[in-house]
Enzyme design. Structure first.
Site, PDB file in Angstrom:
ATOM      1  N   ARG A  53      14.966 -13.898  14.855  1.00 35.45           N
ATOM      2  CA  ARG A  53      14.484 -14.148  13.421  1.00 35.45           C
ATOM      3  C   ARG A  53      13.129 -15.176  13.550  1.00 35.45           C
ATOM      4  O   ARG A  53      12.834 -15.850  12.469  1.00 35.45           O
ATOM      5  CB  ARG A  53      15.430 -14.642  12.502  1.00 35.45           C
ATOM      6  CG  ARG A  53      16.686 -13.634  12.361  1.00 35.45           C
ATOM      7  CD  ARG A  53      17.315 -14.041  10.880  1.00 35.45           C
ATOM      8  NE  ARG A  53      18.544 -13.438  10.872  1.00 35.45           N
ATOM      9  CZ  ARG A  53      19.837 -13.917  10.695  1.00 35.45           C
ATOM     10  NH1 ARG A  53      19.564 -15.428  10.593  1.00 35.45           N
ATOM     11  NH2 ARG A  53      20.920 -13.496  10.776  1.00 35.45           N
TER      12      ARG A  53
ATOM     13  N   ARG B 239      11.535 -15.342   7.155  1.00 35.27           N
ATOM     14  CA  ARG B 239      11.523 -15.982   5.757  1.00 35.27           C
ATOM     15  C   ARG B 239      11.147 -17.650   6.157  1.00 35.27           C
ATOM     16  O   ARG B 239      10.746 -18.389   5.147  1.00 35.27           O
ATOM     17  CB  ARG B 239      12.517 -15.863   5.091  1.00 35.27           C
ATOM     18  CG  ARG B 239      12.877 -14.552   4.488  1.00 35.27           C
ATOM     19  CD  ARG B 239      13.935 -14.407   3.796  1.00 35.27           C
ATOM     20  NE  ARG B 239      15.283 -14.069   4.690  1.00 35.27           N
ATOM     21  CZ  ARG B 239      16.517 -14.239   4.660  1.00 35.27           C
ATOM     22  NH1 ARG B 239      16.883 -14.288   3.378  1.00 35.27           N
ATOM     23  NH2 ARG B 239      17.411 -14.078   5.405  1.00 35.27           N
TER      24      ARG B 239
ATOM     25  N   ARG C 125       4.714 -10.108   2.658  1.00 34.17           N
ATOM     26  CA  ARG C 125       5.660  -9.343   2.426  1.00 34.17           C
ATOM     27  C   ARG C 125       6.102  -9.394   0.754  1.00 34.17           C
ATOM     28  O   ARG C 125       6.730  -8.625   0.367  1.00 34.17           O
ATOM     29  CB  ARG C 125       6.955  -9.838   2.842  1.00 34.17           C
ATOM     30  CG  ARG C 125       7.555  -9.321   4.367  1.00 34.17           C
ATOM     31  CD  ARG C 125       8.227  -8.126   4.038  1.00 34.17           C
ATOM     32  NE  ARG C 125       9.002  -7.889   3.053  1.00 34.17           N
ATOM     33  CZ  ARG C 125      10.156  -8.184   2.855  1.00 34.17           C
ATOM     34  NH1 ARG C 125      10.971  -8.888   3.932  1.00 34.17           N
ATOM     35  NH2 ARG C 125      10.937  -7.856   1.923  1.00 34.17           N
TER      36      ARG C 125
ATOM     37  N   ASP D 290      14.569  -3.797  11.207  1.00 38.66           N
ATOM     38  CA  ASP D 290      16.019  -4.203  10.805  1.00 38.66           C
ATOM     39  C   ASP D 290      16.877  -3.054  11.880  1.00 38.66           C
ATOM     40  O   ASP D 290      16.588  -1.829  11.740  1.00 38.66           O
ATOM     41  CB  ASP D 290      16.056  -4.017   9.271  1.00 38.66           C
ATOM     42  CG  ASP D 290      17.422  -4.580   8.916  1.00 38.66           C
ATOM     43  OD1 ASP D 290      17.392  -5.748   8.520  1.00 38.66           O
ATOM     44  OD2 ASP D 290      18.399  -3.879   8.842  1.00 38.66           O
TER      45      ASP D 290
ATOM     46  N   TYR E  30      28.784  -1.718   9.306  1.00 40.13           N
ATOM     47  CA  TYR E  30      28.017  -1.371   7.733  1.00 40.13           C
ATOM     48  C   TYR E  30      28.484  -0.024   7.260  1.00 40.13           C
ATOM     49  O   TYR E  30      28.537  -0.048   5.980  1.00 40.13           O
ATOM     50  CB  TYR E  30      26.542  -1.721   8.122  1.00 40.13           C
ATOM     51  CG  TYR E  30      25.957  -3.019   8.094  1.00 40.13           C
ATOM     52  CD1 TYR E  30      26.202  -3.739   7.122  1.00 40.13           C
ATOM     53  CD2 TYR E  30      25.463  -3.541   9.369  1.00 40.13           C
ATOM     54  CE1 TYR E  30      25.741  -5.264   7.252  1.00 40.13           C
ATOM     55  CE2 TYR E  30      25.171  -4.906   9.459  1.00 40.13           C
ATOM     56  CZ  TYR E  30      25.233  -5.707   8.375  1.00 40.13           C
ATOM     57  OH  TYR E  30      24.556  -6.936   8.532  1.00 40.13           O
TER      58      TYR E  30
END
Length: 355
Positions: free
Chosen positions: A38, A42, A51, A87, A162
């Site tokens: 990561r 962010r 973004r 992702d 998921y």
């Protein structure tokens, strides 16, 4: 064969002698290479800026945006490898699974897989389904030059979790119920996901990725006996299917201390380790013939610099006897991490381990 591999009889490319790829191959390095899971995301103000107003899954399909985001941490932190911005659910979306990434929640699947009929959602992935990946990696390899690019995909168990749960879960009750109660359906689901994952990794390698990482983020929820019987075969199938490309294969999960011997068996060249177990003990569990990646606790970066350096030395000391070591966090960068802390950490590891 990937352009970044160096099989016998072919000249090595610019990335072949990078510290990162040398460590993955368990060869001598000028310094311990560093990258962060990561690292593109962010924690970077420049990421938030580009973004802004663009949904996550849409951002993954814009080649120029993907390239820019992937390059941002390389420019800022001077890390030894880039990781492709995407992702783990991108290949599922690409084949038509009705899902979205909801802010503050994560991937949410409209029609969870609960029966054999639901498997029809999972058709084969073709390169045309993810042509934007090929285009973005082409842009990236030209920009990165000697810096390797890591491709990645979600491992079959994590993707299945998921799909069966319909979104993130703490207990994996539906996934485990299927695994225990209908093992044939579970095996078929994971086998189909292994084929989709393999196809996604092959697209990235053939476009120019220098290494790939298989993220089994939720495998730590499993007991070893269940991992061996119900998960390992699918992960091993993926890793085996891309072995012929000659690029290093990294396998990572969270909370997997008890699974490390089995993750080593699955066939990766490098085993990622979270922060819950020292690297020297991890090496004993994984066994010989593998490099290790890890494993500073990401939250250490919120402590003062002296504490960060002390904890980093602990990691490096535990790694001193390893055949190969790639420095990383034990999980991804926490979103509100100070980016300067990552830059200082990279510089500290490079300086402290300079040969």
């Amino acid at each position: 064969m990937s352009a970044n591999a160096s099989p016998t009889g072919q000249p090595p490319t610019a990335t072949y002698d990078s510290a990162f790829l040398r460590a993955c191959r368990r060869e001598p390095v000028p310094h311990t290479p560093v990258w962060f899971m990561r690292q593109a995301g962010r924690s970077l103000p420049e990421y938030r800026k580009v973004r802004e107003g663009i949904p996550m899954l849409e951002s993954c399909t814009r080649p120029e945006l993907v390239a820019e985001i992937t390059l941002q941490p390389v420019r800022r932190h001077d890390v030894d490898a880039a990781i492709y911005f995407s992702d783990i659910v991108v290949p599922l979306k690409a084949i038509g699974v009705d899902l979205d990434i909801k802010p503050g929640v994560g991937p949410v699947v409209e029609r969870p897989i609960r029966s054999r009929a639901d498997l029809a959602q999972l058709r084969d992935l073709t390169p045309d389904d993810v042509s934007y990946v090929t285009e973005a990696i082409g842009l990236l390899t030209r920009e990165l030059g000697p810096t390797p690019l890591i491709g990645f995909a979600g491992a079959p168990f994590t993707l299945a979790s998921y799909l069966v749960e319909g979104g993130p879960s703490r207990t994996y009750q539906n996934a485990k119920a299927m695994m225990y109660g209908d093992p044939e359906l579970w095996a078929d689901l994971l086998d189909r996901l292994a084929d989709i994952t393999t196809a996604f990794l092959k697209v990235q390698i053939e476009a120019g990725a220098s290494a790939v990482q298989l993220f089994d983020s939720w495998a730590g929820a499993l007991a070893p006996v269940d991992y061996r019987r119900s998960v390992l075969p699918a992960s091993a199938k993926v890793l085996r299917a891309v072995a012929g490309y000659g690029v290093p294969r990294i396998h990572f999960g969270v909370g997997t201390g008890e699974l490390l011997p089995l993750m080593g068996e699955a066939g990766a060249d490098v085993v990622g380790v979270d922060w819950r177990i020292p690297l020297d003990e991890a090496a004993r569990r994984v066994g010989p013939g593998k490099a290790l990646q890890g494993n500073l606790d990401p939250v250490v970066l919120f402590a003062p610099q002296e504490a960060v350096e002390a904890k980093t030395r602990e990691v490096l000391d535990a790694a001193a006897g390893l055949e190969g070591h790639v420095f990383n966090l034990g999980h991804g960068v926490v979103p509100d991490t100070d980016p300067d802390a990552l830059t200082r950490l990279t510089e500290y590891v490079h300086t402290h381990t300079a040969r």
